[in-house]
Design a protein around this motif. Structure first.
Motif, PDB file in Angstrom:
ATOM      1  N   GLU A 145       1.847  -1.627  10.973  1.00 57.23           N
ATOM      2  CA  GLU A 145       1.698  -3.057  10.713  1.00 57.23           C
ATOM      3  C   GLU A 145       0.234  -3.447  10.739  1.00 57.23           C
ATOM      4  O   GLU A 145      -0.562  -2.895  11.490  1.00 57.23           O
ATOM      5  N   GLY A 146      -0.102  -4.416   9.892  1.00 56.20           N
ATOM      6  CA  GLY A 146      -1.454  -4.956   9.880  1.00 56.20           C
ATOM      7  C   GLY A 146      -2.311  -4.340   8.793  1.00 56.20           C
ATOM      8  O   GLY A 146      -1.910  -3.434   8.077  1.00 56.20           O
ATOM      9  N   ASP A 147      -3.517  -4.855   8.700  1.00 54.30           N
ATOM     10  CA  ASP A 147      -4.468  -4.431   7.678  1.00 54.30           C
ATOM     11  C   ASP A 147      -5.274  -3.255   8.206  1.00 54.30           C
ATOM     12  O   ASP A 147      -6.371  -3.415   8.719  1.00 54.30           O
ATOM     13  N   THR A 148      -4.710  -2.069   8.098  1.00 55.59           N
ATOM     14  CA  THR A 148      -5.369  -0.857   8.572  1.00 55.59           C
ATOM     15  C   THR A 148      -5.943  -0.106   7.375  1.00 55.59           C
ATOM     16  O   THR A 148      -5.531  -0.320   6.240  1.00 55.59           O
ATOM     17  N   THR A 149      -6.856   0.795   7.629  1.00 53.06           N
ATOM     18  CA  THR A 149      -7.432   1.583   6.544  1.00 53.06           C
ATOM     19  C   THR A 149      -6.451   2.656   6.086  1.00 53.06           C
ATOM     20  O   THR A 149      -5.538   3.045   6.828  1.00 53.06           O
ATOM     21  N   VAL A 150      -6.673   3.147   4.896  1.00 54.04           N
ATOM     22  CA  VAL A 150      -5.849   4.237   4.383  1.00 54.04           C
ATOM     23  C   VAL A 150      -6.018   5.459   5.279  1.00 54.04           C
ATOM     24  O   VAL A 150      -5.040   6.142   5.601  1.00 54.04           O
ATOM     25  N   GLU A 151      -7.239   5.713   5.710  1.00 53.50           N
ATOM     26  CA  GLU A 151      -7.499   6.859   6.581  1.00 53.50           C
ATOM     27  C   GLU A 151      -6.726   6.748   7.891  1.00 53.50           C
ATOM     28  O   GLU A 151      -6.179   7.737   8.379  1.00 53.50           O
ATOM     29  N   ASP A 152      -6.681   5.547   8.460  1.00 47.19           N
ATOM     30  CA  ASP A 152      -5.918   5.353   9.690  1.00 47.19           C
ATOM     31  C   ASP A 152      -4.430   5.575   9.450  1.00 47.19           C
ATOM     32  O   ASP A 152      -3.753   6.209  10.268  1.00 47.19           O
ATOM     33  N   ARG A 153      -3.932   5.102   8.344  1.00 47.93           N
ATOM     34  CA  ARG A 153      -2.513   5.292   8.024  1.00 47.93           C
ATOM     35  C   ARG A 153      -2.188   6.778   7.857  1.00 47.93           C
ATOM     36  O   ARG A 153      -1.180   7.255   8.369  1.00 47.93           O
ATOM     37  N   VAL A 154      -3.042   7.494   7.143  1.00 51.98           N
ATOM     38  CA  VAL A 154      -2.832   8.931   6.964  1.00 51.98           C
ATOM     39  C   VAL A 154      -2.829   9.625   8.323  1.00 51.98           C
ATOM     40  O   VAL A 154      -1.948  10.438   8.618  1.00 51.98           O
ATOM     41  N   GLY A 179       0.787  -1.233   0.000  1.00 50.46           N
ATOM     42  CA  GLY A 179       0.000   0.000   0.000  1.00 50.46           C
ATOM     43  C   GLY A 179       0.813   1.273   0.000  1.00 50.46           C
ATOM     44  O   GLY A 179       0.282   2.335   0.328  1.00 50.46           O
ATOM     45  N   THR A 180       2.073   1.220  -0.396  1.00 51.52           N
ATOM     46  CA  THR A 180       2.902   2.428  -0.350  1.00 51.52           C
ATOM     47  C   THR A 180       2.382   3.513  -1.292  1.00 51.52           C
ATOM     48  O   THR A 180       2.295   4.672  -0.910  1.00 51.52           O
ATOM     49  N   THR A 181       2.032   3.137  -2.511  1.00 56.47           N
ATOM     50  CA  THR A 181       1.542   4.119  -3.473  1.00 56.47           C
ATOM     51  C   THR A 181       0.190   4.668  -3.046  1.00 56.47           C
ATOM     52  O   THR A 181      -0.056   5.880  -3.135  1.00 56.47           O
ATOM     53  N   THR A 182      -0.672   3.805  -2.564  1.00 56.30           N
ATOM     54  CA  THR A 182      -1.991   4.246  -2.105  1.00 56.30           C
ATOM     55  C   THR A 182      -1.856   5.254  -0.971  1.00 56.30           C
ATOM     56  O   THR A 182      -2.511   6.302  -0.969  1.00 56.30           O
ATOM     57  N   ASP A 232       9.875  21.607  -1.219  1.00 57.33           N
ATOM     58  CA  ASP A 232      10.422  21.011   0.001  1.00 57.33           C
ATOM     59  C   ASP A 232       9.358  20.190   0.726  1.00 57.33           C
ATOM     60  O   ASP A 232       9.543  19.803   1.870  1.00 57.33           O
ATOM     61  N   HIS A 233       8.251  19.918   0.057  1.00 52.39           N
ATOM     62  CA  HIS A 233       7.154  19.153   0.656  1.00 52.39           C
ATOM     63  C   HIS A 233       6.750  18.043  -0.314  1.00 52.39           C
ATOM     64  O   HIS A 233       6.009  18.280  -1.261  1.00 52.39           O
ATOM     65  N   TRP A 234       7.301  16.850  -0.086  1.00 46.12           N
ATOM     66  CA  TRP A 234       7.046  15.738  -0.989  1.00 46.12           C
ATOM     67  C   TRP A 234       6.867  14.434  -0.225  1.00 46.12           C
ATOM     68  O   TRP A 234       7.258  14.296   0.930  1.00 46.12           O
ATOM     69  N   VAL A 235       6.241  13.487  -0.927  1.00 44.41           N
ATOM     70  CA  VAL A 235       6.068  12.124  -0.437  1.00 44.41           C
ATOM     71  C   VAL A 235       6.595  11.197  -1.528  1.00 44.41           C
ATOM     72  O   VAL A 235       6.166  11.285  -2.680  1.00 44.41           O
ATOM     73  N   ALA A 251      -2.932  14.046  -1.293  1.00 47.24           N
ATOM     74  CA  ALA A 251      -4.269  14.645  -1.405  1.00 47.24           C
ATOM     75  C   ALA A 251      -4.619  15.426  -0.138  1.00 47.24           C
ATOM     76  O   ALA A 251      -5.238  16.489  -0.199  1.00 47.24           O
ATOM     77  N   GLU A 252      -4.198  14.909   1.001  1.00 48.28           N
ATOM     78  CA  GLU A 252      -4.493  15.548   2.289  1.00 48.28           C
ATOM     79  C   GLU A 252      -3.631  16.780   2.543  1.00 48.28           C
ATOM     80  O   GLU A 252      -4.091  17.754   3.140  1.00 48.28           O
ATOM     81  N   THR A 253      -2.377  16.749   2.099  1.00 47.46           N
ATOM     82  CA  THR A 253      -1.429  17.805   2.475  1.00 47.46           C
ATOM     83  C   THR A 253      -1.025  18.738   1.343  1.00 47.46           C
ATOM     84  O   THR A 253      -0.428  19.780   1.602  1.00 47.46           O
ATOM     85  N   GLY A 254      -1.277  18.341   0.101  1.00 49.31           N
ATOM     86  CA  GLY A 254      -0.827  19.155  -1.030  1.00 49.31           C
ATOM     87  C   GLY A 254       0.621  18.920  -1.416  1.00 49.31           C
ATOM     88  O   GLY A 254       1.158  19.629  -2.267  1.00 49.31           O
ATOM     89  N   ALA A 255       1.261  17.925  -0.814  1.00 46.74           N
ATOM     90  CA  ALA A 255       2.652  17.608  -1.141  1.00 46.74           C
ATOM     91  C   ALA A 255       2.748  17.030  -2.554  1.00 46.74           C
ATOM     92  O   ALA A 255       1.772  16.515  -3.101  1.00 46.74           O
ATOM     93  N   LEU A 256       3.930  17.099  -3.118  1.00 47.30           N
ATOM     94  CA  LEU A 256       4.221  16.455  -4.395  1.00 47.30           C
ATOM     95  C   LEU A 256       4.360  14.958  -4.143  1.00 47.30           C
ATOM     96  O   LEU A 256       5.022  14.546  -3.191  1.00 47.30           O
ATOM     97  N   HIS A 257       3.758  14.128  -5.009  1.00 50.27           N
ATOM     98  CA  HIS A 257       3.904  12.681  -4.882  1.00 50.27           C
ATOM     99  C   HIS A 257       4.844  12.162  -5.958  1.00 50.27           C
ATOM    100  O   HIS A 257       4.679  12.460  -7.141  1.00 50.27           O
TER     101      HIS A 257
END
Length: 189
Positions: A164-173, A15-18, A67-70, A25-31
């Protein structure tokens, strides 16, 4: 302050790309994604590796735009010159069975079931990719594996957030955005 230069890594299908897309999308950083610089454009894709100096130059060019990227994906084994630029590294680890299910579904979505089926145009490549991806957890036959990732993470000078584990994208963010960096050290705010 929140980290502004974040590298998200883990096994293929973790899930790295996701997460990278969701954070931008949340921060406006460059991906940026390592697959976009690791591979030369081919049809079908993911056939020819770009030379390492060219990969590094492309990422440096991207980093130089802001200076703001992911950065999502893995640069294990070739990207160490970039390490000093990371404020935070996020390591994703999910159960191997789930990761392989996600990879199979993703490949069907990309190429179609017919192309991946026995006798299909992509079947041999697909099977080789799945064998490579599955070997991540056992460390057998591949250099990009869990043991190598753990060793690499242990040497990083920046904070590492393990999810670690099967967490939601929202939780990861939420968990990434909760990390704060002060004078090179992470703390939870």
């Amino acid at each position: 302050m929140r980290p502004r230069r974040i590298h998200i890594t883990g096994a293929a299908g973790s899930g790295t790309t996701t997460l990278g897309r969701a954070l931008t999308a949340e921060t406006g950083a460059l991906h940026l994604d390592t697959d976009d610089v690791y591979w030369l454009p081919t049809d079908p894709p993911f056939r020819e590796k770009r030379p390492i100096p060219d990969r590094l130059a492309l990422l440096e060019e991207g980093f130089g735009r802001t200076d703001h990227w992911v950065l999502s994906g893995s640069l294990l084994g070739w990207g160490d010159p970039l390490i000093p630029q990371f404020d935070l590294v996020v390591f994703l680890l999910i159960p191997p069975v789930l990761r392989m299910q996600r990879l199979r579904a993703r490949e069907v979505e990309r190429y179609g079931a017919e192309a991946l089926a026995p006798g299909g145009a992509m079947h041999v490549t697909y099977q080789a990719f799945l064998d490579w991806a599955e070997a991540y957890d056992t460390g057998a036959r591949v250099s990009r594996n869990l043991q190598a990732h753990e060793a690499w993470l242990s040497r990083l000078p920046c904070p590492v957030l393990r999810i670690e584990g099967d967490t939601t994208v929202e939780d990861r963010v939420r968990r990434v955005l909760a990390v704060r960096v002060r004078e090179g050290q992470a703390w939870r705010g």
